[in-house]
Design an enzyme around this catalytic site. Structure first.
Site, PDB file in Angstrom:
ATOM      1  N   PRO A 168       0.837  -1.209   0.000  1.00 44.07           N
ATOM      2  CA  PRO A 168       0.000   0.000   0.000  1.00 44.07           C
ATOM      3  C   PRO A 168       0.871   1.258   0.000  1.00 44.07           C
ATOM      4  O   PRO A 168       1.796   1.353   0.801  1.00 44.07           O
ATOM      5  CB  PRO A 168      -0.784  -0.114   1.307  1.00 44.07           C
ATOM      6  N   THR A 197       0.408   5.533  -0.248  1.00 42.31           N
ATOM      7  CA  THR A 197      -0.253   6.826  -0.408  1.00 42.31           C
ATOM      8  C   THR A 197       0.516   7.627  -1.446  1.00 42.31           C
ATOM      9  O   THR A 197       1.735   7.753  -1.348  1.00 42.31           O
ATOM     10  CB  THR A 197      -0.249   7.558   0.949  1.00 42.31           C
ATOM     11  N   GLN A 250      -6.867  -0.867   1.176  1.00 40.23           N
ATOM     12  CA  GLN A 250      -6.404  -0.636   2.539  1.00 40.23           C
ATOM     13  C   GLN A 250      -7.254   0.446   3.199  1.00 40.23           C
ATOM     14  O   GLN A 250      -7.322   1.579   2.718  1.00 40.23           O
ATOM     15  CB  GLN A 250      -4.936  -0.209   2.576  1.00 40.23           C
ATOM     16  N   TYR A 279      -1.573   5.211  13.221  1.00 45.03           N
ATOM     17  CA  TYR A 279      -2.946   5.606  12.903  1.00 45.03           C
ATOM     18  C   TYR A 279      -3.930   5.036  13.930  1.00 45.03           C
ATOM     19  O   TYR A 279      -3.542   4.349  14.863  1.00 45.03           O
ATOM     20  CB  TYR A 279      -3.287   5.204  11.460  1.00 45.03           C
ATOM     21  N   ARG A 285      -2.714  -5.304   8.547  1.00 46.40           N
ATOM     22  CA  ARG A 285      -1.297  -4.941   8.438  1.00 46.40           C
ATOM     23  C   ARG A 285      -0.776  -4.445   9.780  1.00 46.40           C
ATOM     24  O   ARG A 285      -1.371  -3.555  10.387  1.00 46.40           O
ATOM     25  CB  ARG A 285      -1.101  -3.851   7.392  1.00 46.40           C
ATOM     26  N   SER A 310      12.025  -3.632   2.290  1.00 47.84           N
ATOM     27  CA  SER A 310      13.384  -3.757   1.742  1.00 47.84           C
ATOM     28  C   SER A 310      13.695  -5.160   1.220  1.00 47.84           C
ATOM     29  O   SER A 310      14.814  -5.640   1.373  1.00 47.84           O
ATOM     30  CB  SER A 310      14.417  -3.341   2.799  1.00 47.84           C
ATOM     31  N   GLY A 326       7.092  -2.105  -2.051  1.00 46.80           N
ATOM     32  CA  GLY A 326       6.593  -0.738  -2.117  1.00 46.80           C
ATOM     33  C   GLY A 326       7.349   0.064  -3.159  1.00 46.80           C
ATOM     34  O   GLY A 326       6.911   0.192  -4.307  1.00 46.80           O
TER      35      GLY A 326
HETATM   36  C1  LIG Z   1       5.308   6.849  -1.016  1.00 46.47           C
HETATM   37  C2  LIG Z   1       4.940   5.849   0.052  1.00 46.47           C
HETATM   38  C3  LIG Z   1       3.665   5.843   0.576  1.00 46.47           C
HETATM   39  C4  LIG Z   1       3.278   4.887   1.531  1.00 46.47           C
HETATM   40  N1  LIG Z   1       1.977   4.849   1.967  1.00 46.47           N
HETATM   41  C5  LIG Z   1       1.550   3.807   2.749  1.00 46.47           C
HETATM   42  C6  LIG Z   1       0.166   3.625   3.046  1.00 46.47           C
HETATM   43  O1  LIG Z   1      -0.719   4.363   2.591  1.00 46.47           O
HETATM   44  N2  LIG Z   1      -0.170   2.575   3.835  1.00 46.47           N
HETATM   45  C7  LIG Z   1       0.777   1.703   4.351  1.00 46.47           C
HETATM   46  O2  LIG Z   1       0.419   0.767   5.055  1.00 46.47           O
HETATM   47  N3  LIG Z   1       2.092   1.854   4.064  1.00 46.47           N
HETATM   48  C8  LIG Z   1       2.494   2.860   3.261  1.00 46.47           C
HETATM   49  N4  LIG Z   1       3.827   2.961   2.912  1.00 46.47           N
HETATM   50  C9  LIG Z   1       4.780   1.917   3.356  1.00 46.47           C
HETATM   51  C10 LIG Z   1       4.955   0.833   2.264  1.00 46.47           C
HETATM   52  O3  LIG Z   1       3.754   0.083   2.147  1.00 46.47           O
HETATM   53  C11 LIG Z   1       6.106  -0.132   2.616  1.00 46.47           C
HETATM   54  O4  LIG Z   1       5.882  -0.653   3.905  1.00 46.47           O
HETATM   55  C12 LIG Z   1       7.466   0.551   2.570  1.00 46.47           C
HETATM   56  O5  LIG Z   1       7.641   1.261   1.357  1.00 46.47           O
HETATM   57  C13 LIG Z   1       8.607  -0.479   2.714  1.00 46.47           C
HETATM   58  O6  LIG Z   1       8.558  -1.429   1.662  1.00 46.47           O
HETATM   59  P1  LIG Z   1       9.636  -1.382   0.455  1.00 46.47           P
HETATM   60  O7  LIG Z   1      10.980  -1.522   1.073  1.00 46.47           O
HETATM   61  O8  LIG Z   1       9.298  -2.529  -0.453  1.00 46.47           O
HETATM   62  O9  LIG Z   1       9.478  -0.050  -0.218  1.00 46.47           O
HETATM   63  C14 LIG Z   1       4.226   3.936   1.992  1.00 46.47           C
HETATM   64  C15 LIG Z   1       5.527   3.969   1.475  1.00 46.47           C
HETATM   65  C16 LIG Z   1       5.891   4.891   0.505  1.00 46.47           C
HETATM   66  C17 LIG Z   1       7.296   4.851  -0.077  1.00 46.47           C
END
Ligand SMILES: Cc1cc2nc3c(=O)[nH]c(=O)nc-3n(C[C@H](O)[C@H](O)[C@H](O)COP(=O)(O)O)c2cc1C
Length: 347
Positions: free
Chosen positions: A23, A25, A98, A180, A227, A288, A309
């Site tokens: 997810p 934003t 979500q 949240y 989550r 990561s 993400g």
């Molecule tokens: C731009 C951005 C927006 C995010 N928005 C949300 C969100 O709305 N809800 C959520 O649970 N996590 C959000 N996250 C966290 C990501 O879901 C994820 O946990 C995080 O990027 C780490 O994963 P990755 O290493 O694959 O990027 C956001 C992350 C980024 C980079």
């Protein structure tokens, strides 16, 4: 031993592979906080993911925190999401919404007129957030929720889940971390209530359990995920014993037979991967990962699927790139939350 390319069943949701979109934003909803044609294009581009988990979507106006984020409240919003889902399904993808209620992590500048900022207790979070109207501003001082507010909010989550599935979503995910509202109820730093929703661990768990009961009754447990990230200090969240809190939560939700548990691992502090193993159903791990690390987590039986993400921001065809062992494109961090197509649908 399955790999990330193998299919998986999560409750009622069949996923063609185990490479999921986390997810995110992106602050690009239209003026009605509804998805636009641009958002439809963004999600459709990423439909080869085994499962898309949408950006956080507010279940009520009070639950909105961030600028230009979408809701699932009005008819226009339901219609917008139906277009997103249709486009993803047309390409063979699956998508869950979500549900994100920001609680005290909010600014009135970002919220529809007349909405309130609510939290378990009237304790302001330290920190600031971005608004289009006034730039960076401190977080709002929240109102402590009355019992009527709590009942209404549980009902709002129920309605939101119903509308998400009515829009065609394959399910919903409860956002229960990152400071949240659900996490605010669970945590001792944000929940100072003296009624049945605060104090003891059992009482702090009550709100989350009531929300899960409501949404599983509404759409079926096989379409509901949650989550978590025990120990996550994001948005000024603190808990005396996150390991104990979340171990108790997992124990209570096990008999519910939810579709999945989505866990963000921590670099230090609580061992969230070990905690996740206490969940009886499918586990999605995040943070990561790359192809190799993801496959190792599957081989070690730590996870059943991995969500990505940042890779998904700049590699809409991540599954194909992984398959062909192609180099991944890096995201442009300056364009994470900016309105418009740049840095969004042009990768
Ligand atoms: C731009 C951005 C927006 C995010 N928005 C949300 C969100 O709305 N809800 C959520 O649970 N996590 C959000 N996250 C966290 C990501 O879901 C994820 O946990 C995080 O990027 C780490 O994963 P990755 O290493 O694959 O990027 C956001 C992350 C980024 C980079």
């Amino acid at each position: 031993m399955p790999t990330l390319f193998d299919p998986i069943q999560l409750g009622d949701i069949h996923c063609a592979n185990r490479i999921f979109m986390a997810p995110m934003t992106r602050s690009r909803a239209n003026e009605n906080d509804a998805p636009s044609a641009m958002n439809v294009e963004y999600y459709a581009q990423r439909a080869s993911a085994g499962l898309i988990i949408t950006e956080g979507v507010y279940p009520s106006f009070d639950g909105k925190g961030y600028v230009r984020t979408p809701g699932i409240v009005t008819d226009a919003q339901v219609k917008g999401w139906a277009s997103v889902v249709q486009a993803v399904h047309a390409k063979g993808g699956k998508i869950v919404m979500q549900l994100m209620h920001c609680g005290r992590v909010a600014s009135a500048h970002n919220k529809p007129d007349g909405s309130r900022t609510l939290a378990p207790s009237a304790i302001k979070a330290e920190g600031e957030m971005y608004t289009d109207a006034a730039g960076m501003v401190p977080f709002e001082e929240p109102e402590a929720m009355t019992l009527t507010d709590i009942k209404q909010t549980v009902q709002d989550f129920r309605e939101a889940a119903r509308k998400a599935v009515a829009a065609g979503c394959d399910g919903v995910e409860l956002h229960c971390t990152s400071g949240y509202l659900p996490a605010q109820f669970l945590s001792t730093g944000t929940n100072k209530r003296s009624d049945e929703y605060g104090g003891s661990l059992e009482n702090r768990l009550r709100f989350v359990i009531e929300v899960l009961d409501a949404i599983t009754q509404e759409v079926g447990a096989g379409r509901v995920g949650i989550r978590i990230c025990p120990g996550n200090p994001f948005n000024d969240l603190s808990d005396d014993n996150p390991e104990e809190t979340f171990r108790a939560l997992i124990k209570i939700i096990n008999p519910m037979r939810l579709a999945y548990l989505h866990v963000i691992r921590m670099k230090a502090g609580v061992d969230n991967i070990a905690l996740a193993s206490e969940f009886d159903g499918p586990v999605i791990l995040n943070d990561s990962y790359d192809l190799e690390r993801g496959n190792r987590a599957l081989a070690a039986e730590q996870a059943d699927a991995i969500s990505f993400g940042r890779h998904y921001i700049s590699n809409p065809n991540l599954v194909e790139k992984f398959k062909l062992d192609q180099e991944l494109t890096k995201p442009n961090y300056k364009l994470m939350y900016t309105p418009g197509p740049e840095g969004y649908i042009d990768y």
